[in-house]
Design a protein around this motif. Structure first.
Motif, short mmCIF file in Angstrom:
data_model
loop_
_atom_site.label_atom_id
_atom_site.label_comp_id
_atom_site.label_asym_id
_atom_site.label_seq_id
_atom_site.Cartn_x
_atom_site.Cartn_y
_atom_site.Cartn_z
N GLU A 116 0.83 -1.20 0.00
CA GLU A 116 0.00 0.00 0.00
C GLU A 116 0.87 1.26 0.00
O GLU A 116 2.00 1.25 0.49
CB GLU A 116 -0.91 0.04 1.24
CG GLU A 116 -1.82 -1.15 1.40
CD GLU A 116 -1.34 -2.15 2.44
OE1 GLU A 116 -2.17 -2.87 3.01
OE2 GLU A 116 -0.11 -2.19 2.69
N CYS A 136 -4.98 -3.23 2.41
CA CYS A 136 -5.40 -3.77 1.13
C CYS A 136 -5.52 -5.29 1.22
O CYS A 136 -4.76 -5.94 1.96
CB CYS A 136 -4.34 -3.38 0.09
SG CYS A 136 -4.59 -4.03 -1.57
N TYR A 185 -7.06 1.36 -6.41
CA TYR A 185 -7.00 2.72 -5.89
C TYR A 185 -8.23 2.99 -5.04
O TYR A 185 -9.34 2.57 -5.38
CB TYR A 185 -6.96 3.73 -7.04
CG TYR A 185 -5.81 3.53 -7.99
CD1 TYR A 185 -5.98 2.83 -9.18
CD2 TYR A 185 -4.55 4.02 -7.70
CE1 TYR A 185 -4.93 2.64 -10.06
CE2 TYR A 185 -3.48 3.84 -8.57
CZ TYR A 185 -3.68 3.14 -9.74
OH TYR A 185 -2.63 2.94 -10.61
N THR A 198 -3.35 -3.04 -9.73
CA THR A 198 -3.32 -1.98 -8.73
C THR A 198 -4.74 -1.52 -8.44
O THR A 198 -5.51 -1.25 -9.36
CB THR A 198 -2.48 -0.80 -9.22
OG1 THR A 198 -1.14 -1.24 -9.46
CG2 THR A 198 -2.46 0.32 -8.20
N LYS A 228 -2.07 -3.30 -14.30
CA LYS A 228 -1.05 -3.04 -13.29
C LYS A 228 -1.31 -3.78 -12.00
O LYS A 228 -0.52 -3.67 -11.05
CB LYS A 228 -0.98 -1.53 -13.00
CG LYS A 228 -0.57 -0.68 -14.19
CD LYS A 228 -0.53 0.80 -13.79
CE LYS A 228 -0.10 1.66 -14.96
NZ LYS A 228 -0.06 3.11 -14.60
N SER A 273 -3.19 3.70 -2.82
CA SER A 273 -2.91 2.74 -3.88
C SER A 273 -2.40 1.45 -3.28
O SER A 273 -1.79 1.45 -2.21
CB SER A 273 -1.84 3.29 -4.84
OG SER A 273 -2.22 4.50 -5.41
N CYS A 274 -2.64 0.37 -3.98
CA CYS A 274 -2.14 -0.94 -3.54
C CYS A 274 -1.77 -1.74 -4.78
O CYS A 274 -2.62 -1.97 -5.66
CB CYS A 274 -3.21 -1.67 -2.73
SG CYS A 274 -2.77 -3.38 -2.31
N VAL A 275 -0.52 -2.16 -4.82
CA VAL A 275 -0.02 -2.94 -5.95
C VAL A 275 0.13 -4.39 -5.53
O VAL A 275 0.73 -4.68 -4.49
CB VAL A 275 1.33 -2.40 -6.44
CG1 VAL A 275 1.83 -3.23 -7.62
CG2 VAL A 275 1.21 -0.94 -6.82
#
Length: 125
Positions: free
Chosen positions: A6, A95, A79, A77, A75, A21-23
């Motif tokens: 995150e 996340c 949001y 990801t 991605k 954001s969290c990838v």
């Protein structure tokens, strides 16, 4: 193995906005859903919102109309756009991700298998 990282937390005044954001990395293949949960000091974890790329979004009652969630599948990801923040939004935001086909996107923490470390959000009056 799935890792979730995150970013974007911080401090903001009441009425302000923040974007989290969290990838996701690792073995997270479609179909999957991603979401956000939060935990305020002295309170239980509660759902914020979840999303996938085929059934849309789901929201916890306390954030409906103020928060938006979106997913960039390319991605991996997710949001979380938080607006009209209030002091009750303060907490650790975490996340989460889950595999499988969910319709609508899940809102229960036990539906998610993978979790990030969490990121603090502080809303001051």
């Amino acid at each position: 193995q799935v890792q979730l990282v995150e970013s974007g937390g911080g401090s903001v005044q009441s009425g302000g906005s923040l974007r989290l954001s969290c990838v996701a990395s690792g073995n997270l293949d479609s179909p999957y859903s991603m979401g956000w949960f939060r935990q305020a000091p002295g309170k239980e974890r509660e759902v914020v919102a979840s999303v996938n790329n085929y059934e849309g979004t789901s929201f916890g009652d306390s954030v409906k109309g103020r928060f938006a969630i979106s997913l960039d599948s390319a991605k991996k990801t997710v949001y979380l756009e938080m607006s009209s923040l209030i002091t009750e939004d303060t907490g650790i935001y975490t996340c989460a991700a889950t595999r499988g086909h969910w319709s609508p996107p899940p809102l229960r923490s036990n539906n998610f298998q993978h979790w990030g470390q969490g990121i603090p959000v502080t809303v001051s009056s």
